[in-house]
Design a protein around this motif. Structure first.
Motif, PDB file in Angstrom:
ATOM      1  N   TRP A 180       0.865  -1.178   0.000  1.00 41.18           N
ATOM      2  CA  TRP A 180       0.000   0.000   0.000  1.00 41.18           C
ATOM      3  C   TRP A 180       0.899   1.224   0.000  1.00 41.18           C
ATOM      4  O   TRP A 180       2.105   1.120   0.242  1.00 41.18           O
ATOM      5  N   ASP A 181       0.337   2.400  -0.323  1.00 42.59           N
ATOM      6  CA  ASP A 181       1.203   3.554  -0.520  1.00 42.59           C
ATOM      7  C   ASP A 181       0.948   4.658   0.492  1.00 42.59           C
ATOM      8  O   ASP A 181       0.092   4.546   1.368  1.00 42.59           O
ATOM      9  N   THR A 182       1.726   5.731   0.347  1.00 48.06           N
ATOM     10  CA  THR A 182       1.696   6.829   1.309  1.00 48.06           C
ATOM     11  C   THR A 182       0.765   7.962   0.897  1.00 48.06           C
ATOM     12  O   THR A 182       0.701   8.978   1.590  1.00 48.06           O
ATOM     13  N   ALA A 183       0.057   7.827  -0.215  1.00 46.04           N
ATOM     14  CA  ALA A 183      -0.797   8.913  -0.690  1.00 46.04           C
ATOM     15  C   ALA A 183      -1.917   9.208   0.303  1.00 46.04           C
ATOM     16  O   ALA A 183      -2.382   8.319   1.025  1.00 46.04           O
ATOM     17  N   MET A 184      -2.366  10.451   0.336  1.00 46.93           N
ATOM     18  CA  MET A 184      -3.470  10.816   1.220  1.00 46.93           C
ATOM     19  C   MET A 184      -4.720  10.010   0.874  1.00 46.93           C
ATOM     20  O   MET A 184      -5.425   9.523   1.761  1.00 46.93           O
ATOM     21  N   VAL A 185      -5.007   9.884  -0.426  1.00 47.09           N
ATOM     22  CA  VAL A 185      -6.058   8.986  -0.887  1.00 47.09           C
ATOM     23  C   VAL A 185      -5.354   7.672  -1.238  1.00 47.09           C
ATOM     24  O   VAL A 185      -4.911   7.457  -2.366  1.00 47.09           O
ATOM     25  N   MET A 186      -5.254   6.819  -0.240  1.00 45.68           N
ATOM     26  CA  MET A 186      -4.391   5.646  -0.305  1.00 45.68           C
ATOM     27  C   MET A 186      -4.838   4.645  -1.353  1.00 45.68           C
ATOM     28  O   MET A 186      -6.009   4.552  -1.689  1.00 45.68           O
ATOM     29  N   SER A 187      -3.858   3.875  -1.859  1.00 48.55           N
ATOM     30  CA  SER A 187      -4.163   2.758  -2.749  1.00 48.55           C
ATOM     31  C   SER A 187      -3.301   1.563  -2.362  1.00 48.55           C
ATOM     32  O   SER A 187      -2.344   1.682  -1.592  1.00 48.55           O
ATOM     33  N   SER A 188      -3.650   0.395  -2.889  1.00 42.84           N
ATOM     34  CA  SER A 188      -2.929  -0.841  -2.569  1.00 42.84           C
ATOM     35  C   SER A 188      -2.807  -1.704  -3.814  1.00 42.84           C
ATOM     36  O   SER A 188      -3.604  -1.586  -4.750  1.00 42.84           O
ATOM     37  N   ILE A 189      -1.796  -2.561  -3.817  1.00 41.91           N
ATOM     38  CA  ILE A 189      -1.638  -3.571  -4.866  1.00 41.91           C
ATOM     39  C   ILE A 189      -1.166  -4.863  -4.220  1.00 41.91           C
ATOM     40  O   ILE A 189      -0.413  -4.859  -3.241  1.00 41.91           O
ATOM     41  N   ARG A 190      -1.613  -5.984  -4.774  1.00 44.55           N
ATOM     42  CA  ARG A 190      -1.156  -7.296  -4.341  1.00 44.55           C
ATOM     43  C   ARG A 190      -1.554  -8.315  -5.386  1.00 44.55           C
ATOM     44  O   ARG A 190      -2.379  -8.038  -6.265  1.00 44.55           O
ATOM     45  N   LEU A 191      -0.957  -9.494  -5.307  1.00 41.51           N
ATOM     46  CA  LEU A 191      -1.360 -10.625  -6.129  1.00 41.51           C
ATOM     47  C   LEU A 191      -1.998 -11.682  -5.245  1.00 41.51           C
ATOM     48  O   LEU A 191      -1.625 -11.826  -4.074  1.00 41.51           O
ATOM     49  N   ASP A 192      -2.960 -12.438  -5.795  1.00 44.35           N
ATOM     50  CA  ASP A 192      -3.461 -13.587  -5.058  1.00 44.35           C
ATOM     51  C   ASP A 192      -2.747 -14.841  -5.546  1.00 44.35           C
ATOM     52  O   ASP A 192      -1.826 -14.776  -6.369  1.00 44.35           O
ATOM     53  N   ALA A 193      -3.130 -15.999  -5.027  1.00 47.04           N
ATOM     54  CA  ALA A 193      -2.422 -17.235  -5.352  1.00 47.04           C
ATOM     55  C   ALA A 193      -2.527 -17.595  -6.823  1.00 47.04           C
ATOM     56  O   ALA A 193      -1.637 -18.254  -7.381  1.00 47.04           O
ATOM     57  N   ALA A 194      -3.596 -17.156  -7.490  1.00 47.50           N
ATOM     58  CA  ALA A 194      -3.783 -17.449  -8.910  1.00 47.50           C
ATOM     59  C   ALA A 194      -3.063 -16.455  -9.808  1.00 47.50           C
ATOM     60  O   ALA A 194      -3.088 -16.603 -11.036  1.00 47.50           O
ATOM     61  N   GLY A 195      -2.440 -15.434  -9.205  1.00 43.82           N
ATOM     62  CA  GLY A 195      -1.718 -14.452  -9.995  1.00 43.82           C
ATOM     63  C   GLY A 195      -2.566 -13.293 -10.464  1.00 43.82           C
ATOM     64  O   GLY A 195      -2.170 -12.561 -11.373  1.00 43.82           O
ATOM     65  N   ARG A 196      -3.732 -13.073  -9.861  1.00 47.45           N
ATOM     66  CA  ARG A 196      -4.534 -11.907 -10.199  1.00 47.45           C
ATOM     67  C   ARG A 196      -3.932 -10.663  -9.539  1.00 47.45           C
ATOM     68  O   ARG A 196      -3.584 -10.699  -8.357  1.00 47.45           O
ATOM     69  N   MET A 197      -3.847  -9.576 -10.280  1.00 47.28           N
ATOM     70  CA  MET A 197      -3.455  -8.308  -9.698  1.00 47.28           C
ATOM     71  C   MET A 197      -4.691  -7.657  -9.094  1.00 47.28           C
ATOM     72  O   MET A 197      -5.719  -7.518  -9.766  1.00 47.28           O
ATOM     73  N   ILE A 198      -4.597  -7.258  -7.828  1.00 50.85           N
ATOM     74  CA  ILE A 198      -5.714  -6.632  -7.126  1.00 50.85           C
ATOM     75  C   ILE A 198      -5.309  -5.205  -6.793  1.00 50.85           C
ATOM     76  O   ILE A 198      -4.360  -4.974  -6.035  1.00 50.85           O
ATOM     77  N   VAL A 199      -6.003  -4.252  -7.394  1.00 59.38           N
ATOM     78  CA  VAL A 199      -5.745  -2.828  -7.200  1.00 59.38           C
ATOM     79  C   VAL A 199      -6.845  -2.264  -6.310  1.00 59.38           C
ATOM     80  O   VAL A 199      -8.032  -2.432  -6.605  1.00 59.38           O
ATOM     81  N   GLY A 200      -6.461  -1.608  -5.231  1.00 59.72           N
ATOM     82  CA  GLY A 200      -7.451  -1.068  -4.307  1.00 59.72           C
ATOM     83  C   GLY A 200      -7.256   0.406  -4.074  1.00 59.72           C
ATOM     84  O   GLY A 200      -6.147   0.939  -4.210  1.00 59.72           O
ATOM     85  N   GLY A 201      -8.347   1.088  -3.725  1.00 58.90           N
ATOM     86  CA  GLY A 201      -8.285   2.505  -3.416  1.00 58.90           C
ATOM     87  C   GLY A 201      -9.495   2.947  -2.626  1.00 58.90           C
ATOM     88  O   GLY A 201     -10.507   2.238  -2.543  1.00 58.90           O
ATOM     89  N   VAL A 202      -9.409   4.117  -2.040  1.00 53.54           N
ATOM     90  CA  VAL A 202     -10.512   4.662  -1.262  1.00 53.54           C
ATOM     91  C   VAL A 202     -11.713   4.882  -2.177  1.00 53.54           C
ATOM     92  O   VAL A 202     -11.576   5.337  -3.310  1.00 53.54           O
ATOM     93  N   GLY A 203     -12.903   4.559  -1.685  1.00 56.75           N
ATOM     94  CA  GLY A 203     -14.121   4.777  -2.449  1.00 56.75           C
ATOM     95  C   GLY A 203     -15.049   3.584  -2.401  1.00 56.75           C
ATOM     96  O   GLY A 203     -14.645   2.485  -2.025  1.00 56.75           O
ATOM     97  N   SER A 204     -16.290   3.809  -2.791  1.00 57.47           N
ATOM     98  CA  SER A 204     -17.315   2.779  -2.727  1.00 57.47           C
ATOM     99  C   SER A 204     -17.803   2.397  -4.112  1.00 57.47           C
ATOM    100  O   SER A 204     -18.019   3.258  -4.967  1.00 57.47           O
ATOM    101  N   MET A 205     -18.009   1.110  -4.315  1.00 59.08           N
ATOM    102  CA  MET A 205     -18.637   0.613  -5.540  1.00 59.08           C
ATOM    103  C   MET A 205     -20.153   0.599  -5.416  1.00 59.08           C
ATOM    104  O   MET A 205     -20.848   0.137  -6.321  1.00 59.08           O
ATOM    105  N   GLU A 206     -20.665   1.073  -4.303  1.00 59.47           N
ATOM    106  CA  GLU A 206     -22.104   1.093  -4.078  1.00 59.47           C
ATOM    107  C   GLU A 206     -22.653   2.514  -4.087  1.00 59.47           C
ATOM    108  O   GLU A 206     -23.811   2.729  -3.751  1.00 59.47           O
TER     109      GLU A 206
END
Length: 425
Positions: free
Chosen positions: A280-306
């Motif tokens: 995850w990063d140091t930005a004020m509006v933070m984001s994250s990156i990671r891989l799962d066991a299958a090798g999917r890239m997962i990009v995350g950030g502040v906010g709602s999908m709803e």
């Protein structure tokens, strides 16, 4: 660009499961737990291992809330730097909390091994990424404070960060070898399975309507049935529902969204986060990156999908991926979802003793896996043994937050505005 249907990756890839029918009879137990997330199920498992009778009531399904929508980073400690925690709590209380949560990832991974939980456990550390020169200065200070308080952190330069992430976008990183990643919903369901195997009574789709005190017992009502309990733990966190109860947890709801790609090509996996770290990063509006066991890239950030701004968040995630890894720019997103976080004004979790032998625990401010596991386990021990000194934090008699709805709207609007900027990633 086509919109991604709301779809939680962890539900599609979870292996763990447990049978937990709605409650259909009255019970009398040593411990009643409301909420089937990390905290509640960790408490149930600990109590059942001690031979206590336990009943867990979950309004939806285990991990329906933040536990099953988590990024899956098993971080040590809180989001706050250690000196800030000392300033809030004082040296003695802060040292206890820092030490117990510093050991939290070790507890999580040991529990996974002991209970044979199939949750993709990867203990390769985490990288806190500097998104700018100012972010690097923040990490340098966190490095100094962390090492002074006993954390085995390493500060990585730009070239080493690029080697580990496979991206040249960062100024440096703070590496924590204690940490790691998991499939969070599988971990949550695995806790439930382990608790059930040790005798805990687990009930999904059993929303609690009311809680009251009768004589020396708590009475919890759900689906027209009553659970009488000597001890009570409210572990609903950010997904608390209306309950006629002596206390309602007070927090600022904060949303975080994630987007998961199709599995990356093998060549890309050899370069991108090849060491298995979550980031995850140091930005004020933070984001994250990671891989799962299958090798999917997962990009995350502040906010709602709803909320109405979900299209801006999705467009931002695409720009973010292209900015970090141009070679992945066109790989499709297959899942998109969001979860709600319970944040407190000081970013420190709360344990509210709202009556005799009753705790409400909430407010991890985005650090739910290891703290939830530790707080849940110790809450069960503290209640059963009447020993509050076992807790990471001293209980308080109450906690309130002001202007929670306005603050929640402010954070969502801010994230939507930042993510709407065409060149921003």
């Amino acid at each position: 660009m086509s919109s991604i249907a709301f779809s939680i990756l962890w539900r599609a890839s979870s292996i763990e499961n447990v049978e937990a029918p709605p409650i259909d009879d009255d019970k009398t137990v040593d411990l009643a737990v409301i909420g089937g997330g990390f905290t509640g199920l960790s408490a149930a498992l600990e109590a059942a291992r001690r031979g206590a009778s336990v009943c867990v009531l979950e309004a939806g399904t285990f991990g329906h809330g933040g536990s099953g929508r988590n990024v899956g980073l098993v971080n040590a400690g809180l989001w706050l730097p250690p000196d800030t925690i000392v300033g809030e709590l004082g040296e003695t209380a802060a040292r206890k909390l820092i030490d117990m949560l510093g050991a939290g990832p070790g507890e999580v991974f040991a529990l996974i091994e002991r209970e044979n939980i199939a949750c993709e456990p990867t203990r390769k550390g985490t990288l806190h990424l500097a998104h700018s020169p100012a972010g690097l200065k923040d990490l340098e200070e966190r490095f100094r404070q962390g090492n002074r308080h006993g954390a085995p952190l390493s500060l990585l330069d730009r070239s080493e960060t690029a080697r580990r992430t496979g991206s040249n976008a960062f100024e440096g990183a703070l590496f924590d070898p204690r940490a790691g990643t998991i499939q969070p919903l599988s971990y949550c369901r695995g806790l439930a399975r382990a608790a059930s195997a040790k005798g805990a009574a687990l009930h999904e789709h059993s929303p609690v309507a009311a809680i009251r005190r009768e004589s020396d017992m708590w009475v919890v009502e759900a689906l027209g049935k009553s659970v009488r309990a000597r001890n009570l733990l409210m572990a609903t966190n950010a997904y608390h529902r209306d309950i006629n109860a002596p206390y309602t947890p007070a927090f600022i709801p904060f949303n975080y969204c994630q987007f998961a790609t199709a599995p990356l090509p093998e060549k890309a996996r050899e370069k991108i986060l090849a060491g298995g770290e979550g980031c995850w990063d140091t930005a004020m509006v933070m984001s994250s990156i990671r891989l799962d066991a299958a090798g999917r890239m997962i990009v995350g950030g502040v906010g709602s999908m709803e909320h109405a701004g979900k299209g801006f968040h999705q467009a931002w995630a695409r720009r973010k991926l292209r900015g970090l890894y141009p070679e992945l720019g066109d790989i499709p997103f297959e899942h998109g979802w969001s979860g709600r976080i319970a944040m407190t004004g000081d970013h420190i979790p709360k344990i509210v003793a709202f009556g005799p032998n009753a705790y409400a625990i909430f407010g991890y401010s985005g650090r739910g896996i290891a703290p939830g596991t530790v707080f849940g386990r110790t809450a069960a021990a503290a209640l059963l043994d009447t020993a509050p000194e076992l807790l990471p934090l001293s209980p308080v008699s109450g906690h309130q937050e002001r202007f929670t709805a306005a603050k929640a709207a402010y954070y969502e609007a801010g994230a939507t505005f930042v993510h709407s900027l065409a060149r921003r990633f």
